[in-house]
Design a protein around this motif. Sequence first.
Motif, short mmCIF file in Angstrom:
data_model
loop_
_atom_site.label_atom_id
_atom_site.label_comp_id
_atom_site.label_asym_id
_atom_site.label_seq_id
_atom_site.Cartn_x
_atom_site.Cartn_y
_atom_site.Cartn_z
N LYS A 88 -10.68 9.81 -13.67
CA LYS A 88 -9.55 9.04 -14.23
C LYS A 88 -9.99 8.23 -15.41
CE LYS A 88 -5.53 7.77 -11.97
NZ LYS A 88 -4.79 7.46 -10.73
N GLU A 101 -5.50 -6.58 9.40
CA GLU A 101 -4.39 -5.52 9.88
C GLU A 101 -5.16 -4.59 10.67
OE1 GLU A 101 -3.38 -2.78 6.14
OE2 GLU A 101 -3.01 -4.88 6.01
N HIS A 102 -6.33 -4.51 10.63
CA HIS A 102 -7.25 -3.44 11.59
C HIS A 102 -7.56 -4.23 12.80
CE1 HIS A 102 -8.36 -0.77 8.02
NE2 HIS A 102 -7.27 -0.45 8.33
N ASN A 139 -14.02 4.91 -1.31
CA ASN A 139 -13.61 6.28 -0.76
C ASN A 139 -12.80 7.13 -1.94
OD1 ASN A 139 -11.87 3.79 -0.58
ND2 ASN A 139 -10.43 4.89 0.66
N LYS A 156 1.22 -3.93 -6.90
CA LYS A 156 -0.08 -5.03 -6.94
C LYS A 156 -0.08 -5.57 -8.27
CE LYS A 156 -2.50 -2.61 -3.12
NZ LYS A 156 -3.59 -2.07 -2.73
N HIS A 197 -4.15 -0.06 13.35
CA HIS A 197 -3.17 -1.13 12.98
C HIS A 197 -2.49 -1.70 14.12
CE1 HIS A 197 -4.54 1.05 9.40
NE2 HIS A 197 -3.99 0.16 8.83
N ASP A 227 -5.49 -1.76 -11.09
CA ASP A 227 -4.83 -0.76 -10.05
C ASP A 227 -3.57 -0.19 -10.55
OD1 ASP A 227 -5.39 -0.72 -6.58
OD2 ASP A 227 -3.45 -0.21 -7.43
N ASN A 228 -3.52 1.17 -9.93
CA ASN A 228 -2.14 1.91 -10.63
C ASN A 228 -1.03 1.44 -9.87
OD1 ASN A 228 -4.57 4.49 -11.14
ND2 ASN A 228 -3.41 3.29 -12.72
N ALA A 244 -7.45 -3.09 0.08
CA ALA A 244 -7.57 -4.25 1.15
C ALA A 244 -9.08 -4.39 1.38
CB ALA A 244 -6.87 -3.74 2.50
N LYS A 245 -9.86 -3.23 1.51
CA LYS A 245 -11.12 -3.23 1.79
C LYS A 245 -12.06 -4.25 0.67
CE LYS A 245 -11.88 1.17 1.77
NZ LYS A 245 -10.55 1.74 1.53
N TYR A 247 0.84 -1.12 -0.10
CA TYR A 247 0.13 0.07 -0.05
C TYR A 247 0.98 1.20 0.13
CZ TYR A 247 -3.61 3.56 0.92
OH TYR A 247 -4.42 4.59 0.98
#
Length: 412
Positions: free
Chosen positions: A391, A226-227, A383, A354, A183, A349-350, A328-329, A87
Amino acid sequence: MKHSEREQTALTTALQPKCRHCSSPLTLQMIDLGACPPSNALNLSQDCKEQHYPLRVLVCTDCWLAQTDISLFKLDHDELFTKDYPYYSSTSKSWVEHAKKFVEMASDRFMLDMRHLTVEVGSNDGYLLQFVKTRCYGVEPTQTGEKAKEKGIAVYPLFFGSEFAEKQAEKADLMVCNNVLAHVPDINDFVKGFSILLKDSGVATFEFPHLLNLVQKGQFDTIYHEHYSYLSLTAVKRIFESQGLTVFDVEELPTHGGSLRIYASKGFYAPLPSVVAMLEKEGKAGMWTAEFYSDFQKAADKIKNDFMGFLLDAKSMGLKVAGFGAAAKGNTLLNYAGVRSDLLPYVVDNTIAKQGKFLPGSRIPVLPSFPERPDYVVILAWNFKEEIIGKLERLRREGSKFVTVIPRLEIC
Ligand code: DWN
């Protein structure tokens, strides 16, 4: 061997999960999301072995800290935040802009210049420290810190806590901690570190997604291993006070589905009315009652079922669906719903780290771009909906539609 009733009670109590802040037994369940791999553990191949861990959230009815039940699995902190953690905060332009605005505001409000020291905990790729005009350093255990170093920012490649704080010769004027408080496994020790490293006149700011929004807006996908915590001001204020920090201001932010930014000091600043106002808001919403959490599982199930209904309908009509944002969500959503590549063939994904990999659990491939124009793009990183739609304007012009799932299925 049969246990006596007394022994059985002692055994049950010993096995009962305990609150990571106040050690009270955790008896209130908010949600059970089954089992899945850690959300950022992308796979190098589609057929490699991966471990699934139970994922459920319990709420402490004493201090009201909502928390992932870590009694169900053995996963160390450094197994979640590995060196190759993928991330990178700077992938989103709007997030970088948010960080820049914060730095400008904080330097004005607290009159900071080169005589002062800023420390950012969880400084990632330097998305925020690059704007700081004071002396500064970051603390970041993952490889994302290498990007910050390339920007000329000093970074300690470590996990932050009281041990690290004790070793620092110079105390900080400003400490920043964005989306990191959730985290940490040992939240008491982590907060203690701020109390140790902060000057008596210093300020520490923290941003975190607000549990009030998580529950009211059905943001169950933001739950993953991780949360460790899901935070309210009520719980955070109590944790901070136990470590000698006072929350003196709080702001609501639109980021990450609705966050709080809190300001804390070692008593140097008197609390502003915003703190009581937010505590009252949480109280009025019922966050200190079990009822507040009681329909959350049902709400999550409805979102999941509507999403599955959409994917199945699209498939039966022969329409092409792709995902955007290997967040992750997104993995919590896909894994809870049981979506695989037959329903969602790929996600774009940019983030270079990843691309070419496969999402944990679902094994859906992550691509750098769209191989063909999809009829629907599911924005998993909802989000950043506006930024992402902006984009992908060309796809929209050519007829693609955008789908978001949280807080409810919407197609635009
Ligand atoms: O707490 C956490 C939050 C704040 O960030 C973490 N534990 C990890 C991360 O959660 P996430 O992965 O759900 O966050 P994001 O920020 O919603 O992820 C966005 C994803 O979308 C990233 O993989 C980057 C990608 N993206 C992109 O490829 N192009 C995002 C934007 C805006 C873009 O233009």
